[in-house]
Design a protein around this motif. Structure first.
Motif, mmCIF file in Angstrom:
data_model
loop_
_atom_site.group_PDB
_atom_site.id
_atom_site.type_symbol
_atom_site.label_atom_id
_atom_site.label_comp_id
_atom_site.label_asym_id
_atom_site.label_seq_id
_atom_site.Cartn_x
_atom_site.Cartn_y
_atom_site.Cartn_z
ATOM 1 N N LEU A 19 0.910 -1.166 -0.060
ATOM 2 C CA LEU A 19 -0.106 -0.113 -0.016
ATOM 3 C C LEU A 19 0.670 1.264 -0.038
ATOM 4 O O LEU A 19 2.017 1.183 0.619
ATOM 5 C CB LEU A 19 -0.819 0.060 1.126
ATOM 6 N N PHE A 24 -3.158 1.210 -3.868
ATOM 7 C CA PHE A 24 -2.098 -0.003 -4.122
ATOM 8 C C PHE A 24 -1.169 0.536 -4.806
ATOM 9 O O PHE A 24 -1.216 1.151 -5.814
ATOM 10 C CB PHE A 24 -2.771 -1.120 -4.728
ATOM 11 N N THR A 210 -11.406 7.704 -1.672
ATOM 12 C CA THR A 210 -10.470 6.957 -0.692
ATOM 13 C C THR A 210 -9.431 7.887 0.133
ATOM 14 O O THR A 210 -8.893 8.810 -0.821
ATOM 15 C CB THR A 210 -9.615 5.837 -1.378
ATOM 16 N N LEU A 211 -9.676 7.876 1.227
ATOM 17 C CA LEU A 211 -8.521 8.813 2.021
ATOM 18 C C LEU A 211 -7.042 8.065 2.314
ATOM 19 O O LEU A 211 -6.162 8.374 1.989
ATOM 20 C CB LEU A 211 -9.281 9.206 3.290
ATOM 21 N N SER A 212 -7.314 6.723 2.650
ATOM 22 C CA SER A 212 -6.133 6.001 3.099
ATOM 23 C C SER A 212 -6.708 4.293 2.861
ATOM 24 O O SER A 212 -7.650 4.042 2.898
ATOM 25 C CB SER A 212 -5.678 6.333 4.499
ATOM 26 N N LEU A 213 -5.316 3.496 2.770
ATOM 27 C CA LEU A 213 -5.834 2.123 2.723
ATOM 28 C C LEU A 213 -4.600 1.779 4.016
ATOM 29 O O LEU A 213 -3.686 2.272 3.919
ATOM 30 C CB LEU A 213 -5.433 1.579 1.628
ATOM 31 N N GLU A 214 -5.063 0.766 4.744
ATOM 32 C CA GLU A 214 -4.430 0.321 5.854
ATOM 33 C C GLU A 214 -4.543 -1.372 5.866
ATOM 34 O O GLU A 214 -5.582 -1.536 5.491
ATOM 35 C CB GLU A 214 -4.784 0.831 7.070
ATOM 36 N N MET A 215 -3.519 -1.767 6.252
ATOM 37 C CA MET A 215 -3.524 -3.363 5.954
ATOM 38 C C MET A 215 -4.382 -3.318 7.384
ATOM 39 O O MET A 215 -4.071 -2.677 8.413
ATOM 40 C CB MET A 215 -2.247 -4.158 6.293
#
Lengths: 240, 357
Positions: A19, A24, A210-215
């Motif tokens: 990420l 991605f 989308t603001l952020s992606l986090e695992m």
């Protein structure tokens, strides 16, 4: 009768997902065609082999041509491809771009996988159907056609509905509808001569939200070993 | 006041966990709760909303007479009272919707009427195939933002699960009304406030045909699954079978055992590919993500794709002959044994009839 199959390009779910902020990490070579969409391609090819469909058009937006070529090698006739970064795409943009480059007519069916393995938005088929004012039939596992009527057997959480529709309509394909074939070498070579129309994605003001992606945090668990007797006592304890 | 509409047409949509989620969301959205249900569950919702018999003047709004009664999953859930919910709740009974749910476009047509009756800031339903279809059609028609697999664990952030629960996507907080499906997970205790403007309340008189682009109605037949199997998405206890079971007969034995116990059945991709069960039971990356209280894996080695679908389970119990199987790394309890032996002994230890629901 024409089938337009939408193939989306996704980060390979078998690989470790990397990420970067709100998207991605974009490695075009690591993107694969969405598995579910390949089922739609295979289903379209089988319909063509039965003589129900005359032409298969693949519509694909994404960073690399590889999936388009795969779909062509599987048996599609031509492709519409818009090169873009996956992070710029929203369902709205996909639908807008598609409608700008295909001529919707009454002798067309639209096929998509039931799910994108990355964003799982479930939006494109419904938006497309809404824009085309035609029915949207989801999770089809069996297709039958008599005269102009299509019978679409679907899957639901609680049962098996059967829909009847006339083209045009949008359908999404279920896993067991078809197993995607491995393209043969002659077909791969033949696919290179099939026409691919390059298009620009429709720029709209609407950006991905989308603001952020986090695992998701891996829940650390420590496995406690039990005997079968302990297990049965534990499971019986759940009951009360 | 803005309203949060919760579509409760399955018993599991009215479980304690679900109501906690709805409560947390309603606080975050500063919205009043409207539970949209049918007469099968009306009593339960009434208990929950006011702790006494329904009063037609306060909240009960029968829309249409009961025309449909379909078999429901029986499942005993502890029932919270008004005190635990601490907010006003309106109950709307719509039995007609139950029969329309098999036709997502028609159900969406019915649901769009809600926007004309209430100042809706959020319309939510449990995350399941059926609701995904219905609500995504509705969101396309109403041109509202659709948030599938919304989770409450990160409140007040607006977040949802993607990649089969491996990644959390945080979104901009919707500025206006939105439609979503809610995944089952524990709400965070830190509710902030979402400033949200509701879909404006418009004229009451709306002709049905004006609401949605009209789809050509498709003739349908509907064959419900005849099993008593519990719905997987909202089940509290799940028995899952994998290739380690060895045969379809053994998988069927697992199903019988689970039914006797009142648990839902899930399967790994391999078990589905081998044709041992319907593919809507498949859990994992390409199937569904679930989060039951207890997940018991019989003969599943635990490929990463499968683990992606179950890692939100509160307790994982794994039974496998191979002590190095990856699933044990994610399990709370492990049993090194042949899964079929365990199923046989478990079946023997359980009562002959399923627990009364």
């Amino acid at each position: 009768m024409r089938a337009i199959v939408f193939v989306s390009s996704v980060a390979n779910p078998e690989e470790k997902l990397i990420l970067e902020g709100d998207h991605f990490k974009n490695i075009p070579d690591d993107c694969i065609a969405n598995d579910f969409d390949l089922i739609a391609v295979e289903a379209a090819v089988r319909l063509k082999e039965q003589g129900i469909i005359d032409e298969i058009v693949v519509f694909c937006l994404g960073p690399a041509l590889a999936h388009v070529q795969k779909a062509l090698a599987m048996g599609a006739d031509r492709a519409i491809f818009g090169e873009c970064d996956n992070r710029d795409l929203t369902p709205q943009i996909v639908v807008d771009t598609a409608l700008a480059h295909i001529d919707p007519d009454d002798a067309t069916i639209y096929m998509l996988g039931k799910l994108g393995v990355n964003f799982e938005s479930h939006c494109v088929p419904q938006m497309l159907a809404n824009r085309l004012s035609c029915p949207c039939v989801c999770s089809v596992y069996k297709i039958e056609k008599a005269d102009k009527r299509w019978q679409l057997h679907c899957e639901d959480d609680v049962g098996i509905p059967i829909f009847e529709a006339e083209a045009p309509f949008v359908m999404t394909t279920e896993l067991r509808l078809a197993e995607p074939r491995f393209p043969s070498l002659p077909n791969i070579i033949k696919a290179r001569r099939k026409p691919i129309e390059s298009v620009q994605i429709e720029a709209t003001s609407q950006r991905p939200q989308t603001l952020s992606l986090e695992m998701a945090a891996d829940i650390q668990r420590s496995c406690k070993w039990l005997s079968t007797d302990d297990l049965i006592a534990m499971v019986k304890g759940l009951e009360s | 006041m803005n309203q949060l509409i919760w579509l409760a047409f399955e018993e599991s949509a009215l479980s304690t966990d679900r109501l906690q989620q709805i409560q947390a969301l309603s606080q975050t959205l500063q919205a009043q709760i409207v539970v949209y249900t049918d007469s099968r569950y009306a009593d339960k919702v009434f208990q929950f909303s006011r702790g006494s018999a329904p009063d037609p003047d306060k909240g009960l709004r029968p829309l249409e007479p009961a025309i449909c009664s379909s078999a429901s999953i029986s499942y005993q859930v502890p029932w919270p009272t008004m005190d635990s919910l601490k907010c006003d709740c309106t109950v709307v009974i719509n039995d007609a919707l139950v029969s329309k749910l098999n036709h997502p476009a028609v159900a969406a047509l019915d649901l769009e009427k809600l926007f004309y009756e209430y100042s809706v800031c959020a319309l939510l339903a449990p995350h399941s195939q059926r609701w995904l279809r219905t609500l995504s059609i509705l969101s396309a028609a109403a041109q509202m933002q659709f948030i599938p697999n919304l989770c409450t664990r990160f409140l007040p952030d607006c977040a949802r699960w993607i990649c089969a629960g491996r990644v959390v996507e945080k979104r901009q907080i919707p500025g206006e009304s939105f439609i979503g499906t809610l995944s089952l997970d524990e709400p965070s205790p830190n509710h902030g406030l979402w400033p949200i403007s509701a879909h404006p309340l418009t004229v009451a008189e709306v002709a049905e045909n004006d609401l949605l682009t009209v789809w050509p109605p498709a003739k349908i037949s509907f064959e419900p699954f005849v099993s008593d199997m519990m719905g997987l998405d909202n089940a509290r206890i799940v028995f899952a079978g994998g290739r380690g079971l060895g045969s379809k007969q053994n998988f069927d034995r697992l199903v019988q055992c689970a039914q006797r116990f009142g648990a839902a059945v899930a399967a790994s991709r391999l078990a589905v590919d081998l044709g041992w069960c319907r593919n809507d039971l498949q859990v994992g990356q390409t199937g569904r993500a679930i989060c039951p209280d207890v997940y018991i894996a019989f003969g599943i080695s635990g490929a990463i794709q499968h683990l992606a679908g179950i890692k939100n389970a509160k307790k994982i119990i794994a039974i496998n002959t191979d002590k190095d199987a990856p699933i044990f790394r994610y399990a709370d309890y492990g049993v090194i044994a042949d899964a079929n032996d365990v199923i046989e002994r478990l079946s023997g230890a359980l009562p002959r009839t399923p627990p009364k629901g």
